[in-house]
Design a protein around this motif. Structure first.
Motif, short mmCIF file in Angstrom:
data_model
loop_
_atom_site.label_atom_id
_atom_site.label_comp_id
_atom_site.label_asym_id
_atom_site.label_seq_id
_atom_site.Cartn_x
_atom_site.Cartn_y
_atom_site.Cartn_z
N ARG A 140 -18.38 5.38 -5.05
CA ARG A 140 -17.93 4.81 -3.78
C ARG A 140 -17.22 5.84 -2.91
NH1 ARG A 140 -13.97 2.98 -0.83
NH2 ARG A 140 -14.30 1.14 0.48
N ASP A 141 -16.45 6.75 -3.54
CA ASP A 141 -15.70 7.75 -2.76
C ASP A 141 -16.65 8.62 -1.93
OD1 ASP A 141 -13.19 6.96 -3.43
OD2 ASP A 141 -12.89 8.42 -5.02
N ASN A 227 -7.89 11.00 16.60
CA ASN A 227 -7.77 9.63 16.08
C ASN A 227 -8.62 9.46 14.82
OD1 ASN A 227 -10.13 9.92 17.65
ND2 ASN A 227 -10.25 7.69 18.00
N LEU A 228 -8.44 10.37 13.87
CA LEU A 228 -9.24 10.35 12.65
C LEU A 228 -9.08 9.04 11.88
CD1 LEU A 228 -11.09 11.83 10.64
CD2 LEU A 228 -9.03 12.81 9.60
N GLU A 229 -7.88 8.44 11.94
CA GLU A 229 -7.63 7.22 11.19
C GLU A 229 -8.59 6.10 11.59
OE1 GLU A 229 -5.37 8.92 12.80
OE2 GLU A 229 -4.07 9.74 11.23
N ASP A 230 -8.95 6.04 12.86
CA ASP A 230 -9.89 5.01 13.33
C ASP A 230 -11.25 5.19 12.67
OD1 ASP A 230 -7.91 4.05 14.98
OD2 ASP A 230 -8.59 5.17 16.74
N TYR A 231 -11.69 6.42 12.55
CA TYR A 231 -12.98 6.70 11.91
C TYR A 231 -12.92 6.40 10.41
CZ TYR A 231 -14.27 9.13 16.23
OH TYR A 231 -14.56 9.44 17.55
N GLU A 232 -11.79 6.72 9.80
CA GLU A 232 -11.63 6.46 8.36
C GLU A 232 -11.66 4.96 8.08
OE1 GLU A 232 -8.98 10.26 6.83
OE2 GLU A 232 -7.95 8.54 7.72
N ARG A 233 -11.05 4.19 8.95
CA ARG A 233 -11.05 2.73 8.78
C ARG A 233 -12.48 2.18 8.90
NH1 ARG A 233 -6.85 2.07 11.32
NH2 ARG A 233 -7.70 1.97 13.42
N GLN A 234 -13.22 2.67 9.87
CA GLN A 234 -14.61 2.26 10.03
C GLN A 234 -15.45 2.64 8.82
OE1 GLN A 234 -15.50 3.74 14.24
NE2 GLN A 234 -17.11 2.23 13.94
N ASP A 236 -14.46 3.04 5.76
CA ASP A 236 -14.12 2.16 4.64
C ASP A 236 -14.87 0.84 4.75
OD1 ASP A 236 -12.40 3.84 3.29
OD2 ASP A 236 -10.63 3.19 4.39
N GLU A 237 -14.94 0.30 5.95
CA GLU A 237 -15.65 -0.97 6.16
C GLU A 237 -17.14 -0.82 5.87
OE1 GLU A 237 -14.74 -2.06 10.14
OE2 GLU A 237 -12.63 -2.54 9.72
N ASP A 241 -20.12 -2.38 3.07
CA ASP A 241 -21.05 -3.25 3.79
C ASP A 241 -22.49 -2.89 3.47
OD1 ASP A 241 -21.84 -5.24 5.44
OD2 ASP A 241 -21.26 -4.27 7.32
N ASP A 242 -23.39 -3.72 3.93
CA ASP A 242 -24.83 -3.51 3.78
C ASP A 242 -25.35 -3.08 5.14
OD1 ASP A 242 -27.52 -3.61 3.45
OD2 ASP A 242 -27.63 -5.70 2.85
#
Length: 244
Positions: A140-141, A227-234, A236-237, A241-242
Motif C-alpha cells: 500500500r505504501d 501545498n504538498l499536504e493537499d496532494y498527499e491527502r488526495q 491517500d484517498e 479507492d478503485d
C-alpha cells in the motif's frame, strides 16, 4: 534502545516510543532517533514507518540512501537512479527501496506493478467480466507514493513533462480523469522498472523523445508545490479507492 530489524522488532520499537510519548507527554518531533543503517529491507521499512508517524530522521535517510564514509556505509545502488526521477523525494526513494529490495526479483514490469499495487484486474460476477479495476494487492505504501507522484506530475503548477503529456492524451481520448490517473501510476511503475533493470538514471529527454514530446531544457527540474499536504491527502484517498 535496541530492537531487532524484523517486523516484530519494529512493532516493539514503535510501541515503546508510544509508551514514552504517553508517559512524558512528548510529541514525535521531540524525539532524536539514531538508526544504524544496515542497508537491508527493514532499514528502509523502519524509516518509512517512522516518517509516517511524524518522527524526524533526516540524517538516517541520508545515510541509508547516500552512505556514510565515516561509518563505512556505502550508498544504496538504487539511490542515484531513483533520485533522478522527477518529483522523487528521499522518503519516496526509501519506500521504493524497502518494497522492491532487488529489482531482479521481478522478471517483467507487470510483476513489479502488481507488487507495487497498481496493476489492473478484472471484476467478475458469475461468468461475466464487466469491469476492470486496480488491484488491492501489493504494497500500500508504494501505491500511495505512486499516486502522489502522479498527482504532482499532472498538476498545472508543475512544468511540462512526459507523464503529464501521457495523462492529457488519455483524457483527450475520452478516458475518465480518475482512470487516467491510474494509468499514469502504471506508466511510472513501468519506467521505474526499465531504468532500475538497465541500471541507469532517468533521462527526461530520452523518455520524451520516445513519446514524441519536446521538453524545455530550462524547466526539466520540477519543483514540488508548497501545498504538498493537499496532494498527499488526495493520494491517500486514491490509494484506498478503485480508480480503473
Amino acid at each position: 534502545m535496541k530492537f531487532n530489524s524484523d517486523s516484530q522488532g519494529i512493532t516493539k520499537f514503535i510501541h515503546a516510543l508510544e509508551d514514552i510519548q504517553t508517559q512524558f507527554e512528548y510529541k514525535p518531533q521531540d524525539f532524536f532517533i539514531l538508526l544504524e543503517p544496515t542497508g537491508g529491507y527493514y532499514s528502509y521499512l523502519v524509516v518509512r514507518v517512522l516518517l509516517d508517524r511524524g518522527y524526524s530522521i533526516d540524517k538516517q535517510i541520508a545515510s541509508l540512501l547516500y552512505g556514510n564514509k565515516e561509518e563505512g556505509y556505502k550508498p544504496h545502488p538504487y539511490t542515484k537512479i531513483l533520485m533522478s526521477f522527477p518529483i522523487m523525494s528521499e522518503s519516496m526513494a526509501c519506500t521504493f527501496i524497502g518494497a522492491i529490495g532487488d529489482i531482479e526479483r521481478f522478471s517483467t514490469y507487470l510483476e513489479l506493478k502488481k507488487y507495487l499495487g497498481v496493476a489492473a484486474e478484472n471484476k467478475i460476477s458469475g461468468t461475466s467480466v464487466f469491469k476492470s479495476r486496480q488491484t488491492y494487492e501489493g504494497v500500500r505504501d508504494t501505491r500511495r507514493v505512486l499516486f502522489l507522484m502522479t498527482l504532482l506530475l499532472i498538476s498545472p503548477k508543475i512544468s511540462e513533462n512526459s507523464f503529464r503529456v501521457y495523462y492529457k492524451r488519455l483524457v483527450d481520448r475520452g478516458s475518465a480523469k480518475r482512470k487516467a490517473i491510474g494509468h499514469v501510476c502504471d506508466k511510472i511503475a513501468q519506467v521505474l522498472y526499465s531504468y532500475l533493470k538497465n541500471n541507469e538514471p532517468y533521462d527526461p529527454f530520452k523518455h520524451a523523445s520516445k513519446m514524441g514530446v519536446i521538453l524545455n531544457g530550462d524547466k526539466v527540474r520540477l519543483k514540488i508545490p508548497v501545498n504538498l499536504e493537499d496532494y498527499e491527502r488526495q493520494a491517500d484517498e486514491l490509494a484506498d479507492d478503485d480508480v480503473l
